[in-house]
Design a protein around this motif. Structure first.
Motif, short mmCIF file in Angstrom:
data_model
loop_
_atom_site.label_atom_id
_atom_site.label_comp_id
_atom_site.label_asym_id
_atom_site.label_seq_id
_atom_site.Cartn_x
_atom_site.Cartn_y
_atom_site.Cartn_z
N MET A 1 0.83 -1.20 0.00
CA MET A 1 0.00 0.00 0.00
C MET A 1 0.87 1.26 0.00
O MET A 1 0.51 2.27 -0.61
CB MET A 1 -0.95 -0.01 1.19
N LYS A 2 2.02 1.20 0.64
CA LYS A 2 2.94 2.33 0.64
C LYS A 2 3.45 2.61 -0.78
O LYS A 2 3.53 3.75 -1.21
CB LYS A 2 4.12 2.06 1.58
N VAL A 3 3.78 1.54 -1.51
CA VAL A 3 4.25 1.69 -2.89
C VAL A 3 3.14 2.28 -3.76
O VAL A 3 3.37 3.20 -4.55
CB VAL A 3 4.73 0.33 -3.46
N LEU A 4 1.91 1.76 -3.61
CA LEU A 4 0.79 2.26 -4.40
C LEU A 4 0.43 3.70 -4.03
O LEU A 4 0.02 4.49 -4.88
CB LEU A 4 -0.43 1.36 -4.22
N SER A 5 0.62 4.04 -2.76
CA SER A 5 0.36 5.40 -2.30
C SER A 5 1.43 6.36 -2.81
O SER A 5 1.11 7.49 -3.21
CB SER A 5 0.32 5.40 -0.78
N LYS A 6 2.68 5.92 -2.84
CA LYS A 6 3.78 6.77 -3.29
C LYS A 6 3.59 7.23 -4.73
O LYS A 6 3.90 8.37 -5.07
CB LYS A 6 5.12 6.03 -3.15
N CYS A 7 3.04 6.35 -5.57
CA CYS A 7 2.81 6.75 -6.97
C CYS A 7 1.41 7.33 -7.16
O CYS A 7 0.97 7.55 -8.28
CB CYS A 7 3.07 5.59 -7.92
N LYS A 8 0.73 7.57 -6.05
CA LYS A 8 -0.57 8.25 -6.02
C LYS A 8 -1.70 7.47 -6.70
O LYS A 8 -2.67 8.05 -7.16
CB LYS A 8 -0.46 9.66 -6.58
N LEU A 9 -1.57 6.14 -6.75
CA LEU A 9 -2.63 5.32 -7.34
C LEU A 9 -3.78 5.07 -6.37
O LEU A 9 -4.88 4.75 -6.79
CB LEU A 9 -2.07 3.97 -7.79
N ILE A 10 -3.51 5.22 -5.07
CA ILE A 10 -4.55 4.96 -4.08
C ILE A 10 -4.66 6.10 -3.08
O ILE A 10 -3.72 6.87 -2.89
CB ILE A 10 -4.31 3.64 -3.31
N HIS A 11 -5.83 6.19 -2.46
CA HIS A 11 -6.07 7.07 -1.32
C HIS A 11 -6.16 6.18 -0.08
O HIS A 11 -6.67 5.06 -0.16
CB HIS A 11 -7.41 7.80 -1.45
N THR A 12 -5.70 6.69 1.03
CA THR A 12 -5.83 6.00 2.31
C THR A 12 -6.66 6.86 3.25
O THR A 12 -6.44 8.05 3.35
CB THR A 12 -4.45 5.75 2.94
N ARG A 13 -7.62 6.21 3.89
CA ARG A 13 -8.47 6.90 4.86
C ARG A 13 -8.41 6.12 6.16
O ARG A 13 -8.60 4.92 6.17
CB ARG A 13 -9.91 6.94 4.33
N ARG A 14 -8.08 6.81 7.24
CA ARG A 14 -8.02 6.17 8.56
C ARG A 14 -9.34 6.40 9.29
O ARG A 14 -9.88 7.49 9.28
CB ARG A 14 -6.89 6.75 9.39
N GLU A 15 -9.81 5.33 9.90
CA GLU A 15 -10.99 5.42 10.75
C GLU A 15 -10.71 4.58 11.98
O GLU A 15 -10.74 3.36 11.92
CB GLU A 15 -12.23 4.90 10.00
N GLY A 16 -10.39 5.27 13.08
CA GLY A 16 -9.97 4.55 14.27
C GLY A 16 -8.66 3.82 13.99
O GLY A 16 -7.71 4.40 13.50
N LYS A 17 -8.62 2.53 14.28
CA LYS A 17 -7.39 1.76 14.04
C LYS A 17 -7.38 1.12 12.66
O LYS A 17 -6.42 0.45 12.29
CB LYS A 17 -7.23 0.68 15.11
N TRP A 18 -8.42 1.33 11.87
CA TRP A 18 -8.52 0.71 10.55
C TRP A 18 -8.10 1.66 9.44
O TRP A 18 -8.32 2.86 9.52
CB TRP A 18 -9.94 0.22 10.30
N SER A 19 -7.52 1.08 8.39
CA SER A 19 -7.19 1.84 7.18
C SER A 19 -8.09 1.37 6.05
O SER A 19 -8.28 0.16 5.87
CB SER A 19 -5.73 1.60 6.78
N TYR A 20 -8.63 2.33 5.34
CA TYR A 20 -9.49 2.04 4.19
C TYR A 20 -8.80 2.59 2.94
O TYR A 20 -8.26 3.70 2.96
CB TYR A 20 -10.86 2.69 4.37
N SER B 1 -8.84 3.23 -1.38
CA SER B 1 -9.62 3.39 -2.60
C SER B 1 -8.70 3.87 -3.71
O SER B 1 -7.59 4.37 -3.44
CB SER B 1 -10.76 4.39 -2.39
N LEU B 2 -9.15 3.71 -4.94
CA LEU B 2 -8.36 4.16 -6.07
C LEU B 2 -8.38 5.68 -6.16
O LEU B 2 -9.39 6.31 -5.86
CB LEU B 2 -8.92 3.59 -7.37
N ASN B 3 -7.28 6.23 -6.59
CA ASN B 3 -7.21 7.65 -6.93
C ASN B 3 -7.56 7.72 -8.41
O ASN B 3 -6.71 7.49 -9.27
CB ASN B 3 -5.81 8.21 -6.66
N CYS B 4 -8.82 7.99 -8.70
CA CYS B 4 -9.31 7.95 -10.08
C CYS B 4 -8.63 8.99 -10.97
O CYS B 4 -8.44 8.75 -12.16
CB CYS B 4 -10.82 8.12 -10.11
N GLU B 5 -8.23 10.11 -10.40
CA GLU B 5 -7.54 11.14 -11.18
C GLU B 5 -6.21 10.61 -11.71
O GLU B 5 -5.89 10.75 -12.90
CB GLU B 5 -7.32 12.39 -10.32
#
Length: 102
Positions: free
Chosen positions: A50-69, A71-75
């Motif tokens: 997820m860090k690799v996918l986040s670094k190239c901005k392919l995904i968004h990460t949303r934290r809710e409590g102790k969970w990570s959600y 989603s794709l970065n559609c842009e």
């Protein structure tokens, strides 16, 4: 989108697990626990992907409590698809001698 950004995405998608993660995220946002259930990997390995996918901005990460959600970065995905879509072969294999670029 520039060549460096495209190269980072290509590198990220060059891993089978990351490609599958992106494919799964086309179905919508998913929790890390949902993704883990579809792989034979541990949480730290998923975090790395997820860090690799986040670094190239392919995904968004949303934290809710102790969970990570995730989603794709559609842009970013749309810009990547547009860049790749512009890559066309200009070879005319019907010409005598094969490819015109030889």
């Amino acid at each position: 989108m520039n060549e460096l950004e495209v190269a980072l995405i290509c590198k990220a998608l060059g891993d089978e697990n990351r490609l599958k993660i992106v494919s799964l995220l086309t179905l919508g946002e998913q929790c890390a626990c949902q993704l883990l259930g579809k792989f034979d990997i541990n949480h730290s390995t998923l975090s790395h992907h997820m860090k690799v996918l986040s670094k190239c901005k392919l995904i968004h990460t949303r934290r809710e409590g102790k969970w990570s959600y995730y989603s794709l970065n559609c842009e970013t995905l749309t810009a990547y698809r547009a860049y790749i879509g512009r890559l066309v072969c200009s070879c005319d294999t019907k010409k005598e001698g094969g490819c015109i670029c030889k």
